[in-house]
Design a protein around this motif. Structure first.
Motif, PDB file in Angstrom:
ATOM      1  N   THR A  13       0.801  -1.222   0.000  1.00 43.35           N
ATOM      2  CA  THR A  13       0.000   0.000   0.000  1.00 43.35           C
ATOM      3  C   THR A  13       0.837   1.277   0.000  1.00 43.35           C
ATOM      4  O   THR A  13       0.302   2.358  -0.216  1.00 43.35           O
ATOM      5  N   GLY A  14       2.145   1.171   0.241  1.00 41.75           N
ATOM      6  CA  GLY A  14       2.988   2.353   0.303  1.00 41.75           C
ATOM      7  C   GLY A  14       3.693   2.689  -0.999  1.00 41.75           C
ATOM      8  O   GLY A  14       4.455   3.667  -1.054  1.00 41.75           O
ATOM      9  N   LEU A  15       3.449   1.929  -2.061  1.00 43.46           N
ATOM     10  CA  LEU A  15       4.171   2.148  -3.309  1.00 43.46           C
ATOM     11  C   LEU A  15       3.841   3.503  -3.931  1.00 43.46           C
ATOM     12  O   LEU A  15       2.677   3.889  -4.009  1.00 43.46           O
ATOM     13  N   SER A  16       4.886   4.199  -4.390  1.00 45.97           N
ATOM     14  CA  SER A  16       4.695   5.401  -5.200  1.00 45.97           C
ATOM     15  C   SER A  16       5.217   5.189  -6.620  1.00 45.97           C
ATOM     16  O   SER A  16       4.785   5.878  -7.541  1.00 45.97           O
ATOM     17  N   ILE A  17       6.141   4.232  -6.796  1.00 49.45           N
ATOM     18  CA  ILE A  17       6.656   3.886  -8.117  1.00 49.45           C
ATOM     19  C   ILE A  17       6.523   2.375  -8.307  1.00 49.45           C
ATOM     20  O   ILE A  17       7.077   1.588  -7.535  1.00 49.45           O
ATOM     21  N   LEU A  18       5.790   1.969  -9.344  1.00 52.07           N
ATOM     22  CA  LEU A  18       5.637   0.558  -9.684  1.00 52.07           C
ATOM     23  C   LEU A  18       6.022   0.390 -11.152  1.00 52.07           C
ATOM     24  O   LEU A  18       5.308   0.840 -12.048  1.00 52.07           O
ATOM     25  N   ASP A  19       7.161  -0.247 -11.386  1.00 49.29           N
ATOM     26  CA  ASP A  19       7.707  -0.429 -12.727  1.00 49.29           C
ATOM     27  C   ASP A  19       7.727  -1.920 -13.045  1.00 49.29           C
ATOM     28  O   ASP A  19       8.522  -2.672 -12.482  1.00 49.29           O
ATOM     29  N   LEU A  20       6.843  -2.344 -13.946  1.00 49.25           N
ATOM     30  CA  LEU A  20       6.749  -3.746 -14.361  1.00 49.25           C
ATOM     31  C   LEU A  20       7.064  -3.877 -15.849  1.00 49.25           C
ATOM     32  O   LEU A  20       6.530  -4.740 -16.533  1.00 49.25           O
ATOM     33  N   SER A  21       7.930  -3.042 -16.350  1.00 48.43           N
ATOM     34  CA  SER A  21       8.197  -2.976 -17.786  1.00 48.43           C
ATOM     35  C   SER A  21       9.093  -4.115 -18.261  1.00 48.43           C
ATOM     36  O   SER A  21       9.857  -4.707 -17.492  1.00 48.43           O
ATOM     37  N   ASN A  22       8.967  -4.410 -19.557  1.00 47.60           N
ATOM     38  CA  ASN A  22       9.838  -5.373 -20.244  1.00 47.60           C
ATOM     39  C   ASN A  22       9.812  -6.761 -19.611  1.00 47.60           C
ATOM     40  O   ASN A  22      10.849  -7.397 -19.410  1.00 47.60           O
ATOM     41  N   ASN A  23       8.609  -7.201 -19.288  1.00 48.37           N
ATOM     42  CA  ASN A  23       8.402  -8.576 -18.856  1.00 48.37           C
ATOM     43  C   ASN A  23       7.508  -9.261 -19.892  1.00 48.37           C
ATOM     44  O   ASN A  23       7.530  -8.888 -21.060  1.00 48.37           O
ATOM     45  N   GLN A  24       6.714 -10.242 -19.482  1.00 46.19           N
ATOM     46  CA  GLN A  24       5.823 -10.937 -20.411  1.00 46.19           C
ATOM     47  C   GLN A  24       4.392 -10.970 -19.867  1.00 46.19           C
ATOM     48  O   GLN A  24       3.662 -11.950 -20.054  1.00 46.19           O
ATOM     49  N   LEU A  25       3.987  -9.905 -19.223  1.00 45.69           N
ATOM     50  CA  LEU A  25       2.633  -9.815 -18.682  1.00 45.69           C
ATOM     51  C   LEU A  25       1.617  -9.784 -19.821  1.00 45.69           C
ATOM     52  O   LEU A  25       1.844  -9.154 -20.853  1.00 45.69           O
ATOM     53  N   VAL A  26       0.488 -10.462 -19.634  1.00 46.59           N
ATOM     54  CA  VAL A  26      -0.542 -10.525 -20.676  1.00 46.59           C
ATOM     55  C   VAL A  26      -1.868  -9.919 -20.226  1.00 46.59           C
ATOM     56  O   VAL A  26      -2.706  -9.585 -21.065  1.00 46.59           O
ATOM     57  N   HIS A  27      -2.051  -9.754 -18.926  1.00 48.09           N
ATOM     58  CA  HIS A  27      -3.349  -9.292 -18.420  1.00 48.09           C
ATOM     59  C   HIS A  27      -3.119  -8.539 -17.115  1.00 48.09           C
ATOM     60  O   HIS A  27      -2.361  -8.992 -16.254  1.00 48.09           O
ATOM     61  N   ILE A  28      -3.750  -7.391 -16.984  1.00 50.80           N
ATOM     62  CA  ILE A  28      -3.597  -6.571 -15.784  1.00 50.80           C
ATOM     63  C   ILE A  28      -4.979  -6.169 -15.278  1.00 50.80           C
ATOM     64  O   ILE A  28      -5.851  -5.788 -16.046  1.00 50.80           O
ATOM     65  N   LYS A  29      -5.146  -6.239 -13.960  1.00 48.23           N
ATOM     66  CA  LYS A  29      -6.332  -5.692 -13.305  1.00 48.23           C
ATOM     67  C   LYS A  29      -5.898  -4.478 -12.494  1.00 48.23           C
ATOM     68  O   LYS A  29      -5.217  -4.610 -11.476  1.00 48.23           O
ATOM     69  N   LEU A  30      -6.285  -3.290 -12.936  1.00 46.70           N
ATOM     70  CA  LEU A  30      -5.865  -2.081 -12.239  1.00 46.70           C
ATOM     71  C   LEU A  30      -6.464  -1.990 -10.836  1.00 46.70           C
ATOM     72  O   LEU A  30      -5.961  -1.250  -9.997  1.00 46.70           O
ATOM     73  N   GLY A  31      -7.522  -2.749 -10.591  1.00 45.66           N
ATOM     74  CA  GLY A  31      -8.110  -2.745  -9.258  1.00 45.66           C
ATOM     75  C   GLY A  31      -7.153  -3.223  -8.183  1.00 45.66           C
ATOM     76  O   GLY A  31      -7.304  -2.870  -7.007  1.00 45.66           O
ATOM     77  N   TRP A  32      -6.148  -4.020  -8.572  1.00 44.92           N
ATOM     78  CA  TRP A  32      -5.155  -4.483  -7.605  1.00 44.92           C
ATOM     79  C   TRP A  32      -4.328  -3.340  -7.049  1.00 44.92           C
ATOM     80  O   TRP A  32      -3.734  -3.452  -5.975  1.00 44.92           O
TER      81      TRP A  32
END
Length: 373
Positions: free
Chosen positions: A143-162
């Motif tokens: 809950t304390g994150l201000s920067i979340l960088d998940l770039s250049n992986n192989q993600l196929v689906h994201i739920k922004l509600g998380w």
């Protein structure tokens, strides 16, 4: 019998001390950054008996750790910054009340988990260059994150509600993945999100964009499979809300619309577009932005003109806007470079200040020890 018990009491602690594995720094930089190399564990028991050196910043590289478990995070006693890079670490289970920044670069990561306890200490999470295909729902505990960088992986689906629990989230980077769908609930609001990078994916549209991010200021959209209908709708919202768009495309397989390649064969649900579109908004208190773009105002003012004349006016208006757009793109690229350099400089400053603080604390401890002696 008593003598046997006494011998056992003496032998057991000694044997534990022998098998306890203390990891040493391969080298230490002037800012107290500890580099660890060649680490591997043969059994889970070794993880429980592992102790990391006391350092505010630890970088682990050239190692093989099949599971960086919660127990290993517990062994990082006073570490605020942890970087795992150039290793083989396919699984990570995060649990730490001390870390402020966790970076996982090119470790072959396939599974990332978060223990189900609220964590407001971790400020930055960066996972780059891994075959990671999914993010667990338990990421919402960070809950304390201000920067979340998940770039250049192989993600196929994201739920922004998380990410809704992350009240301080400012930067969300999902670029360079294989994301074909982003699920967004109509009521979702990431209230402080200012930077949203989703370039280089397989997206056809982003529902409720940009409603879910009322503070959005910068976005990257290039290199996707956008629906032309979606692009036409969101261009208006981007213009009205003064959102800066970084990057532009010039050659497209199907159609080019305002610097974005799009495909007319792709369809979308128009109800998923901006549902809170204001009629009029402002860049600031002095400059009002009208709802209709310039070309539409021309046709509304000159209804008596022929189709050919209106077409000429539209073409001229489009050319002028396109030239202005390209100049703005060049300026934005320069601003982006300055922004990235500023962020890097701030990170270096934070590391340096942390190292100086640690050194000062060690000096005070040493002085107190001398006074005591």
């Amino acid at each position: 019998m008593r003598s046997l018990i006494l011998i056992l009491l003496l032998v057991i602690p000694c044997s534990l001390a022998v098998i306890k594995k203390t990891i040493e720094c391969a080298r230490v930089q002037r800012n107290s950054t500890c580099f660890i190399e060649g680490v591997s564990f043969q059994s889970p028991a070794e993880e429980y008996l592992t102790a990391f050196p006391t350092s505010s910043h630890i970088i682990i590289e050239s190692s093989e750790i099949l599971h960086f478990s919660a127990q290993l995070f517990d062994a990082l006693a006073e570490t605020a910054f942890l970087t795992l890079k150039g290793c083989l670490i396919p699984t990570v289970t995060f649990r730490s009340d001390e870390l402020h920044c966790l970076r996982i670069d090119n470790t072959g990561l396939r599974e990332f988990a978060v223990t189900p306890h609220d964590n407001r200490n971790l400020n930055t999470l960066i996972i780059n260059g891994n075959p990671l295909s999914a993010i667990p729902p338990t990421v919402r505990y960070l809950t304390g994150l201000s920067i979340l960088d998940l770039s250049n992986n192989q993600l196929v689906h994201i739920k922004l509600g998380w990410f809704q629990t992350m009240d301080n989230l400012l930067v969300l980077d999902l670029s360079g993945n294989r994301i074909a769908r982003i699920d967004i609930h109509p009521s979702l609001r990431l209230g402080r999100l200012k930077n949203f990078w989703i370039n280089h994916n397989l997206l056809q549209n982003v529902p409720y964009f940009p409603n879910f991010a009322p503070s959005l200021r910068r976005v990257r959209l290039v290199e996707n499979r956008w629906s032309c209908e979606w692009v036409a709708q969101v261009r208006k919202s981007i213009w009205i809300l003064a959102i800066q768009v970084y990057g532009a495309e010039y050659k497209c397989a199907d159609k080019l619309d305002g610097g974005l390649c799009c495909y007319e064969s792709y369809r979308f649900n128009i109800s998923d577009i901006l549902v809170e579109q204001p009629e009029v908004t402002y860049f600031d208190n002095r400059r009002q932005i009208e709802q209709f773009p310039r070309a539409e105002r021309l046709t509304a003012a000159d209804e008596g003109q022929t189709d050919a004349q209106q077409h000429v006016l539209l073409t001229q208006s489009y050319t002028v806007l396109e030239q202005k757009y390209r100049r703005l793109v060049e300026e934005k690229e320069q601003l982006e470079k300055r922004f990235v350099n500023t962020v890097r400089e701030l990170e270096r400053t934070v590391k340096r200040l942390t190292a100086e603080l640690t050194e000062a604390q060690e000096t005070i401890r040493a002085q107190n020890l001398r006074i005591t002696l």
